[in-house]
Design an enzyme around this catalytic site. Sequence first.
Site, short mmCIF file in Angstrom:
data_model
loop_
_atom_site.label_atom_id
_atom_site.label_comp_id
_atom_site.label_asym_id
_atom_site.label_seq_id
_atom_site.Cartn_x
_atom_site.Cartn_y
_atom_site.Cartn_z
N ASN A 1 -17.06 32.53 6.09
CA ASN A 1 -17.75 32.40 4.81
C ASN A 1 -17.32 31.08 4.16
O ASN A 1 -16.13 30.87 3.90
CB ASN A 1 -17.36 33.60 3.93
CG ASN A 1 -18.02 33.55 2.56
OD1 ASN A 1 -18.08 32.50 1.95
ND2 ASN A 1 -18.50 34.67 2.09
N HIS B 1 -16.49 28.91 -0.58
CA HIS B 1 -15.50 28.20 -1.41
C HIS B 1 -15.37 26.72 -1.07
O HIS B 1 -14.71 25.98 -1.79
CB HIS B 1 -14.17 28.95 -1.41
CG HIS B 1 -14.35 30.28 -2.09
ND1 HIS B 1 -14.81 30.37 -3.39
CD2 HIS B 1 -14.22 31.55 -1.64
CE1 HIS B 1 -14.92 31.65 -3.72
NE2 HIS B 1 -14.58 32.39 -2.68
N HIS C 1 -23.00 33.32 0.41
CA HIS C 1 -23.45 34.27 -0.61
C HIS C 1 -24.22 33.49 -1.68
O HIS C 1 -23.63 32.72 -2.43
CB HIS C 1 -22.22 34.97 -1.21
CG HIS C 1 -22.54 36.04 -2.20
ND1 HIS C 1 -21.56 36.84 -2.75
CD2 HIS C 1 -23.70 36.46 -2.74
CE1 HIS C 1 -22.12 37.71 -3.59
NE2 HIS C 1 -23.41 37.49 -3.61
N ARG D 1 -25.49 33.63 -4.91
CA ARG D 1 -25.35 34.49 -6.09
C ARG D 1 -26.42 34.17 -7.10
O ARG D 1 -26.90 33.04 -7.20
CB ARG D 1 -23.96 34.30 -6.72
CG ARG D 1 -22.81 34.74 -5.82
CD ARG D 1 -21.50 34.66 -6.57
NE ARG D 1 -21.38 35.70 -7.56
CZ ARG D 1 -20.65 36.81 -7.42
NH1 ARG D 1 -19.94 37.00 -6.34
NH2 ARG D 1 -20.63 37.71 -8.38
N ARG E 1 -23.06 30.08 -8.66
CA ARG E 1 -21.78 29.44 -9.00
C ARG E 1 -21.22 28.60 -7.85
O ARG E 1 -20.47 27.68 -8.09
CB ARG E 1 -20.75 30.48 -9.44
CG ARG E 1 -20.26 31.37 -8.32
CD ARG E 1 -19.14 32.27 -8.80
NE ARG E 1 -19.62 33.29 -9.72
CZ ARG E 1 -18.99 34.46 -9.90
NH1 ARG E 1 -17.87 34.71 -9.26
NH2 ARG E 1 -19.47 35.35 -10.73
N GLU F 1 -25.48 36.62 2.37
CA GLU F 1 -25.09 37.72 1.49
C GLU F 1 -25.86 37.59 0.19
O GLU F 1 -25.96 36.48 -0.35
CB GLU F 1 -23.61 37.63 1.14
CG GLU F 1 -22.67 37.95 2.23
CD GLU F 1 -21.23 37.81 1.75
OE1 GLU F 1 -21.00 37.56 0.54
OE2 GLU F 1 -20.34 37.92 2.58
N THR G 1 -16.94 39.78 -5.07
CA THR G 1 -17.61 41.07 -4.95
C THR G 1 -16.59 42.20 -5.13
O THR G 1 -15.59 42.26 -4.42
CB THR G 1 -18.29 41.18 -3.57
OG1 THR G 1 -19.03 39.99 -3.35
CG2 THR G 1 -19.21 42.37 -3.52
N GLU H 1 -21.30 46.59 6.70
CA GLU H 1 -20.06 45.82 6.64
C GLU H 1 -19.09 46.64 5.79
O GLU H 1 -19.37 46.92 4.62
CB GLU H 1 -20.29 44.44 6.02
CG GLU H 1 -18.98 43.65 5.92
CD GLU H 1 -19.16 42.17 5.59
OE1 GLU H 1 -20.21 41.59 5.98
OE2 GLU H 1 -18.27 41.61 4.96
N HIS I 1 -13.66 41.08 3.60
CA HIS I 1 -13.23 40.88 2.21
C HIS I 1 -11.72 40.92 2.10
O HIS I 1 -11.10 41.93 2.39
CB HIS I 1 -13.84 41.88 1.22
CG HIS I 1 -13.99 41.24 -0.14
ND1 HIS I 1 -12.93 41.05 -0.96
CD2 HIS I 1 -15.07 40.72 -0.75
CE1 HIS I 1 -13.36 40.43 -2.06
NE2 HIS I 1 -14.65 40.22 -1.96
#
Length: 242
Positions: free
Chosen positions: A12, A15, A48, A50, A54, A75, A106, A156, A195
């Site tokens: 992922n 970030h 993801h 969102r 962000r 996601e 999340t 998941e 996660h």
Amino acid sequence: MEHSHHIRLGVNIDHVATLRQARRTTYPSLVEAAVACERGGAEGITIHLREDRRHIQDADVFQLRQTLKTRMNLEMANHPDIVAIALQVKPEEVCLVPERRAELTTEGGLDVAGQRRELADTCEALRAGGMAVSLFIDPELRQVEAAAELRVPYVELHTGTYCESTGGAAATELARLRVAAQRAHECGIRVNAGHGLSLANVEPICALPWLDTLNIGHSIVCQAVFIGLEAATRAMLQKLVR
Ligand code: PXP
């Protein structure tokens, strides 16, 4: 030697986008980040999108769609505007997650049992568009069974509670993950998990039955800082000559 096989890794890269958005710059490039992960052996790239945008931006999704050599796992929340983007982009996999604006990340899995009606149409639209749907759920049997009723190919399992607990509580949570993975398999659903996973806590997770892919982000980006910071300092020092 005992036969061993790798569990697939989806990295992922949200970030990496967080670093970019912190300064509203055009770098670091998410395309380059994805290439590096793929060179490292990632079998998929997870992002993801969102509602508050962000970190990942719409343009990232479209650019990565054209450049990824591996699978894209998008996601997203079950929100019409985002679903419309998924139907346009057609990632290999869409993972539906709950989303609250104020959350840092999340929190908790999707309440599939409680939102069956709202989820059914979205799952069907994504499936008809050729995407494999995954539902991000807490390791609870009723959520696994609700996912089975929606006929999704993947769940998941949320490992966040496991990652935040220690000792007996961690063992209890691992047992719940094991039971949920077993039940999903019996229902014909493939099992992903993720996660909060890191080098320090991932080992017991690898022992879960029927595990297909782990989606891991934050800890890999953090680890990259320490693997890279010394070299980045040296690279800058090489420029600092007169
Ligand atoms: N899986 C899902 C469904 C997520 O929402 C996230 C975080 O975006 C991850 C995996 C990756 O979690 P982490 O960044 O803590 O590794």
